[in-house]
Design a protein around this motif. Structure first.
Motif, PDB file in Angstrom:
ATOM      1  N   TYR A   1       0.823  -1.203   0.000  1.00 50.07           N
ATOM      2  CA  TYR A   1       0.000   0.000   0.000  1.00 50.07           C
ATOM      3  C   TYR A   1       0.859   1.255   0.000  1.00 50.07           C
ATOM      4  O   TYR A   1       1.737   1.427   0.835  1.00 50.07           O
ATOM      5  CB  TYR A   1      -0.926   0.043   1.217  1.00 50.07           C
ATOM      6  N   GLY A   2       0.564   2.145  -0.924  1.00 43.74           N
ATOM      7  CA  GLY A   2       1.194   3.446  -0.970  1.00 43.74           C
ATOM      8  C   GLY A   2       0.317   4.475  -0.298  1.00 43.74           C
ATOM      9  O   GLY A   2      -0.617   4.151   0.437  1.00 43.74           O
ATOM     10  N   ARG A   3       0.578   5.728  -0.571  1.00 41.05           N
ATOM     11  CA  ARG A   3      -0.131   6.822   0.082  1.00 41.05           C
ATOM     12  C   ARG A   3      -1.638   6.822  -0.171  1.00 41.05           C
ATOM     13  O   ARG A   3      -2.426   6.933   0.779  1.00 41.05           O
ATOM     14  CB  ARG A   3       0.488   8.139  -0.381  1.00 41.05           C
TER      15      ARG A   3
ATOM     16  N   ARG B   1      -1.645  13.844   1.966  1.00 42.31           N
ATOM     17  CA  ARG B   1      -0.329  14.474   2.133  1.00 42.31           C
ATOM     18  C   ARG B   1       0.291  14.133   3.483  1.00 42.31           C
ATOM     19  O   ARG B   1       1.478  13.867   3.576  1.00 42.31           O
ATOM     20  CB  ARG B   1      -0.447  15.986   1.983  1.00 42.31           C
ATOM     21  N   ARG B   2      -0.530  14.144   4.515  1.00 47.25           N
ATOM     22  CA  ARG B   2      -0.017  13.828   5.858  1.00 47.25           C
ATOM     23  C   ARG B   2       0.433  12.375   5.922  1.00 47.25           C
ATOM     24  O   ARG B   2       1.497  12.072   6.447  1.00 47.25           O
ATOM     25  CB  ARG B   2      -1.068  14.106   6.922  1.00 47.25           C
ATOM     26  N   VAL B   3      -0.382  11.475   5.376  1.00 48.06           N
ATOM     27  CA  VAL B   3      -0.019  10.058   5.375  1.00 48.06           C
ATOM     28  C   VAL B   3       1.267   9.858   4.585  1.00 48.06           C
ATOM     29  O   VAL B   3       2.179   9.147   5.024  1.00 48.06           O
ATOM     30  CB  VAL B   3      -1.165   9.200   4.797  1.00 48.06           C
ATOM     31  N   GLY B   4       1.371  10.498   3.434  1.00 47.05           N
ATOM     32  CA  GLY B   4       2.582  10.388   2.627  1.00 47.05           C
ATOM     33  C   GLY B   4       3.805  10.920   3.336  1.00 47.05           C
ATOM     34  O   GLY B   4       4.881  10.333   3.287  1.00 47.05           O
ATOM     35  N   ARG B   5       3.635  12.052   4.010  1.00 42.24           N
ATOM     36  CA  ARG B   5       4.753  12.652   4.742  1.00 42.24           C
ATOM     37  C   ARG B   5       5.200  11.751   5.884  1.00 42.24           C
ATOM     38  O   ARG B   5       6.397  11.528   6.085  1.00 42.24           O
ATOM     39  CB  ARG B   5       4.341  14.032   5.255  1.00 42.24           C
TER      40      ARG B   5
ATOM     41  N   GLY C   1      10.393   6.041   6.656  1.00 44.08           N
ATOM     42  CA  GLY C   1      11.019   5.090   5.741  1.00 44.08           C
ATOM     43  C   GLY C   1      10.112   3.958   5.287  1.00 44.08           C
ATOM     44  O   GLY C   1      10.599   2.869   4.988  1.00 44.08           O
ATOM     45  N   ILE C   2       8.826   4.206   5.220  1.00 41.64           N
ATOM     46  CA  ILE C   2       7.885   3.184   4.769  1.00 41.64           C
ATOM     47  C   ILE C   2       7.624   3.404   3.287  1.00 41.64           C
ATOM     48  O   ILE C   2       7.028   4.402   2.882  1.00 41.64           O
ATOM     49  CB  ILE C   2       6.565   3.251   5.568  1.00 41.64           C
ATOM     50  N   LYS C   3       8.106   2.456   2.460  1.00 42.36           N
ATOM     51  CA  LYS C   3       7.942   2.550   1.016  1.00 42.36           C
ATOM     52  C   LYS C   3       7.243   1.301   0.519  1.00 42.36           C
ATOM     53  O   LYS C   3       7.613   0.192   0.894  1.00 42.36           O
ATOM     54  CB  LYS C   3       9.295   2.653   0.316  1.00 42.36           C
TER      55      LYS C   3
END
Length: 90
Positions: free
Chosen positions: A15-17, A34-38, A44-46
């Motif tokens: 799962y991505g952003r 945006r907050r989740v992505g940040r 370091g979760i990719k």
């Protein structure tokens, strides 16, 4: 972050952003992409890409190459003098 880590492990790291945000909203958290992505980036979760890239072009073919009759000169002195395209299928 605990929810993000939990959902990330449940998704087997895929799962991505956008999907992570959707899952967190379904759990009941009011978060934005945006907050989740940040937060994912800071910690370091990719996501791991699950599909491989499929090559569809064969650049090493053994077919002949058509001659370049126009050589980039597309200006014609009168109509219907220069045509480009392959009409061998007709």
């Amino acid at each position: 972050m605990a929810h993000i880590r939990e959902q990330f492990s449940l998704s087997l790291g895929s799962y991505g952003r956008p999907r992570m945000t959707m899952e967190l909203r379904e759990v009941g958290l009011d978060v934005g992409e945006r907050r989740v992505g940040r937060l994912m980036k800071i910690n370091g979760i990719k996501p791991v890409r699950t599909r491989k890239h499929k090559v569809t072009t064969d650049s090493l073919h053994r077919l002949g190459i058509a001659a370049n009759w126009l050589d980039g000169d597309f200006a014609a002195d009168a109509p219907n003098r220069k045509w480009a395209g392959d009409i061998t299928y007709i």
